[in-house]
Design a protein around this motif. Structure first.
Motif, mmCIF file in Angstrom:
data_model
loop_
_atom_site.group_PDB
_atom_site.id
_atom_site.type_symbol
_atom_site.label_atom_id
_atom_site.label_comp_id
_atom_site.label_asym_id
_atom_site.label_seq_id
_atom_site.Cartn_x
_atom_site.Cartn_y
_atom_site.Cartn_z
ATOM 1 N N PHE C 118 -59.734 36.162 -43.783
ATOM 2 C CA PHE C 118 -60.702 36.060 -42.713
ATOM 3 C C PHE C 118 -60.364 36.983 -41.547
ATOM 4 O O PHE C 118 -61.112 37.071 -40.586
ATOM 5 N N LEU C 289 -59.533 40.032 -32.544
ATOM 6 C CA LEU C 289 -60.236 38.991 -31.807
ATOM 7 C C LEU C 289 -61.659 38.851 -32.308
ATOM 8 O O LEU C 289 -62.172 37.733 -32.470
ATOM 9 N N THR C 292 -61.788 36.839 -35.413
ATOM 10 C CA THR C 292 -61.718 35.388 -35.270
ATOM 11 C C THR C 292 -63.052 34.817 -34.835
ATOM 12 O O THR C 292 -63.388 33.681 -35.152
ATOM 13 N N VAL C 293 -63.826 35.604 -34.100
ATOM 14 C CA VAL C 293 -65.097 35.105 -33.600
ATOM 15 C C VAL C 293 -66.211 35.259 -34.632
ATOM 16 O O VAL C 293 -67.269 34.646 -34.510
ATOM 17 N N PRO C 295 -66.910 34.106 -37.695
ATOM 18 C CA PRO C 295 -67.602 32.948 -38.261
ATOM 19 C C PRO C 295 -68.606 32.343 -37.294
ATOM 20 O O PRO C 295 -69.677 31.893 -37.704
ATOM 21 N N LEU C 296 -68.266 32.356 -35.992
ATOM 22 C CA LEU C 296 -69.184 31.801 -35.011
ATOM 23 C C LEU C 296 -70.400 32.707 -34.829
ATOM 24 O O LEU C 296 -71.527 32.235 -34.650
ATOM 25 N N ARG C 299 -72.744 31.909 -37.629
ATOM 26 C CA ARG C 299 -73.500 30.672 -37.436
ATOM 27 C C ARG C 299 -74.638 30.893 -36.471
ATOM 28 O O ARG C 299 -75.755 30.455 -36.664
ATOM 29 N N HIS C 312 -74.587 22.672 -41.232
ATOM 30 C CA HIS C 312 -73.641 23.211 -42.195
ATOM 31 C C HIS C 312 -72.763 22.113 -42.743
ATOM 32 O O HIS C 312 -72.315 21.261 -42.006
#
Lengths: 197, 211, 313
Positions: C118, C289, C292-293, C295-296, C299, C312
């Protein structure tokens, strides 16, 4: 003690949320961080509840310390009194949520009373004293520290949602891989080192 | 766990089967903070054991007198009293440890292990058994902290318990003693322990050894 | 034709991953050649160690885990090469070796292998290396040979110099473009990177969204904050990062609008770290950074596209 200016306010926020994130830099709040569900909404709800508790706890413990313990020279009782304040506060928040947002109350389940044992909550109240913040910065420390926790927990939930169906080796599923994920994210957050001198 | 257990059995349970760090995975925060060196791990472990032992004994002594409704706050008062005592002892006798561990000493109060054992064991068992449980869990905790502390110290500093063992040509991997290194190394060690345990379980399947 | 891949278990036919990776390797040829020419045999060794360690690490893992050995899908080789290109030429050779092993084992294989990491393995390994061995990871030297006519004096004896990012105005734009400057092996020759970028666009390996928005945001924000936008783009690792690392389809958002957010986010973070942070270069951390963001971002953008609130699982 820092004076309250807009610049100091913003720098303080950046410091608490990014450069010295409670989870990624200071190890505070790890238990719920690792155990929280992989649903982003629940994580966010938990983060908001913790913010509320940390802000209030910062305020109340500040008053208790400087207006009760210090005048009576009982500073060494801070650990005991702070944790009792927090325990009572969490009970109160539990009842409040049960009445007003029952959906969140049931979603958080056992994690709500566990806010009592969240290192971040007791941790910030102790840090406020050792860093000698005045009342305003103590409360802000609580709020921003919790926002940092909220950010971390939401990022973690997002990552875990994505990894739900991955072929992680069986021995690593659950806590081990969550810890590694936290570590990898923590590397990313190192980029914010030195952002606030 | 209502059956009669030997004190020895309870003790060993805390060190191995239900090792709080590697099996129950409780009290993660101090694990990460206190394992920057083997010495710190040892110090935190001993401090936590002292508190655990003390609180288990006292809570077990009082278990028939504490009303069920207020037992959690009561446990908290007992635990935090012992933590305050330990805090003052360390500050007085081992100030270097006090500086190294910082707020994680008072944070022993919210170490999930202690409250969990109070609730799950000391509140229901005899004093001697509770003491054995406290000692066992504490020892398990301490050994785990020392192990992780040693790994992080060797990789990140080339030393063990402060003694330089890898020599001047070793280039320490600084991240091991920083936050990210703590998370990653703990996660890796946990995963390795898990796989060892499950391999042992598979091999002794049928001999009644619980994983 | 852009190959869109979604997160989660996806069984990629070995052939198509291989083709994809092969195209990336081809795109990296100009950069690799320029780097080796400029920094000499030492650079070639760094790259070789990096690639071989990566491939070996993957091979050993897959053998030990009794999985099918898939090193000929070339993904490990690509990771190794990119990691090597991200290092200064004078690093001790154990550094790229350890870095490759970390990238392949910790970031990729532990999470389930190809397509399931990821965060970008090469970037994460580089970040870990940078923090663990800061001195060794920043031994920049002037190039050993120069391209074209320039006033930069090459130094065959590996004289150390600060990365061009510290004071880009000390070099003229030609040198910055062509690579007669100190820096990591892969980032210095911008011309080579651009050639690679155009190749990948042409064969459809990547789309323009991330590189353009990334580089564009760096330029725009640097200009707003008072620096020369061209200097900002042409010095440091922005171009290399934007073209080869930020475009790793496994760790960036699914939808095009997500790509744009990703690129802008990277650009902003790079400039913030450069201007206000403790590190001189922010590309590595910016990409991490935004990983990491991601996946958000997914969404949020998915919700937008479908128009309804999706629950989800």
């Amino acid at each position: 003690m820092m004076e309250f200016t807009l610049v100091n306010f913003l720098l303080f926020m950046v410091n608490c949320v990014l450069s010295n994130n409670f989870i990624f830099s200071r190890y505070l709040g790890c238990c719920p961080f690792l155990g929280v569900s992989s649903k982003v909404e629940t994580a966010a709800g938990m983060g908001v509840a913790v913010t509320f508790v940390m802000a209030l706890a910062s305020l109340i413990t500040y008053v208790v310390y400087y207006y009760i313990l210090v005048p009576l020279s009982l500073q060494y009782l801070n650990t005991i009194s702070f944790i009792l304040v927090i325990a009572a506060l969490v009970q109160f928040v539990e009842m409040f949520l049960k009445k007003t947002v029952p959906a969140l109350y049931s979603a958080l389940g056992i994690y709500l009373p566990l806010i009592t044992t969240n290192c971040a909550v007791l941790g910030v109240t102790l840090l406020n004293i050792s860093d000698q913040y005045n009342m305003l910065w103590s409360v802000l420390n609580g709020v921003f520290g919790a926002l940092g926790f909220l950010l971390a927990i939401v990022l973690m939930a997002g990552a875990r949602e994505r990894l739900e169906s991955s072929n992680i080796p069986a021995a690593f599923k659950g806590f081990p891989i969550s810890l590694v994920i936290a570590g990898l994210m923590s590397v990313a957050f190192l980029g914010f080192t030195g952002l606030v001198k | 766990m209502g059956k009669k257990q030997t004190m020895r059995g309870v003790f060993i349970n805390g060190v191995l089967n239900e090792n709080p760090v590697f099996r129950l995975v409780l009290g993660v925060c101090p694990i990460l903070a206190a394992t920057t060196s083997a010495t710190n791990g040892l110090g935190m472990g001993v401090a936590a054991t002292f508190v655990l032992l003390g609180s288990n004994i006292v809570i077990s002594l009082l278990r028939n007198f504490i009303p069920a409704k207020v037992r959690i706050p009561a446990y908290i008062v007992v635990i935090s009293t012992f933590v305050t005592v330990v805090q003052m002892l360390i500050q007085a006798f081992v100030p270097s440890l006090y500086d190294a561990l910082g707020i994680f000493i008072p944070l022993i109060v919210v170490n999930c292990i202690i409250l969990a054992r109070a609730e799950a064991f000391a509140g229901k068992n005899s004093v001697l058994h509770s003491a054995a449980d406290g000692l066992g869990m504490g020892l398990g905790f301490t050994l785990a902290l020392i192990l992780i502390g040693m790994v992080r110290e060797i990789i990140g500093n080339g030393s063990v318990f402060g003694l330089d063992i890898l020599g001047p040509t070793f280039q320490p991997m600084l991240i091991a003693i920083m936050a990210p290194g703590g998370f990653i190394l703990f996660g890796l060690i946990l995963g390795i322990v898990n796989s060892i345990v499950s391999k042992i379980a598979k091999r002794s399947a049928g001999k009644g050894v619980k994983a | 034709m852009n190959l869109r891949m979604s997160a989660g278990p996806h069984f990629v036919a070995r052939e198509s991953t291989q083709t994809l990776m092969l195209d990336v390797l081809i795109a990296l040829i100009p950069t690799t050649a320029a780097g080796v020419y400029l920094f000499g045999l030492r650079a070639a060794w760094v790259l070789a160690v990096s690639v071989i360690s990566a491939v070996l690490a993957e091979f050993v893992w897959q053998k030990l885990a009794r999985k099918p050995v898939r090193v000929n899908d070339l993904s490990a080789a690509v990771t190794g090469l990119i990691l090597g290109l991200n290092m200064p030429a004078e690093v001790p050779l154990w550094l790229p070796a350890i870095g490759s092993i970390i990238a392949i084992l910790l970031v990729k294989q532990l999470f389930g292998g190809i397509g399931q990491n990821f965060m970008n393995p090469a970037m994460l390994a580089r970040g870990i290396m940078l923090v663990s061995w800061p001195a060794q990871m920043t031994v920049y030297t002037l190039p050993m040979r120069v391209l074209g006519s320039t006033s930069v004096v090459p130094s065959p004896d590996a004289v150390s110099a600060a990365t061009a990012l510290i004071r880009p105005s000390a070099y003229n734009p030609y040198d910055l473009l062509v690579g007669n400057i100190p820096g990591t092996v892969g980032e210095v020759c911008k011309l080579a990177i651009i050639i690679g970028f155009l190749y990948m666009l042409f064969v459809g390996t990547i789309s323009w969204h991330i590189p353009v928005t990334f580089v564009g945001s760096v330029a725009l924000l640097s200009w707003i904050l008072g620096s020369d936008p061209w200097m900002a783009i042409l010095s440091g690792g922005v171009l290399f990062g934007a073209v080869f690392m930020a475009t790793d389809y496994v760790t960036n958002p699914l939808l095009k609008v997500g790509h744009i957010i990703f690129g802008i986010g990277c650009g902003i973070i790079v400039v913030v770290i450069r201007k206000f942070g403790g590190y001189p270069e922010g590309v590595t951390f910016a990409i991490l950074l935004m990983n990491t963001v991601t996946p958000l971002i997914d969404r949020w953008t998915k919700r937008r596209v479908y128009g309804t609130v999706k629950k989800h699982g």
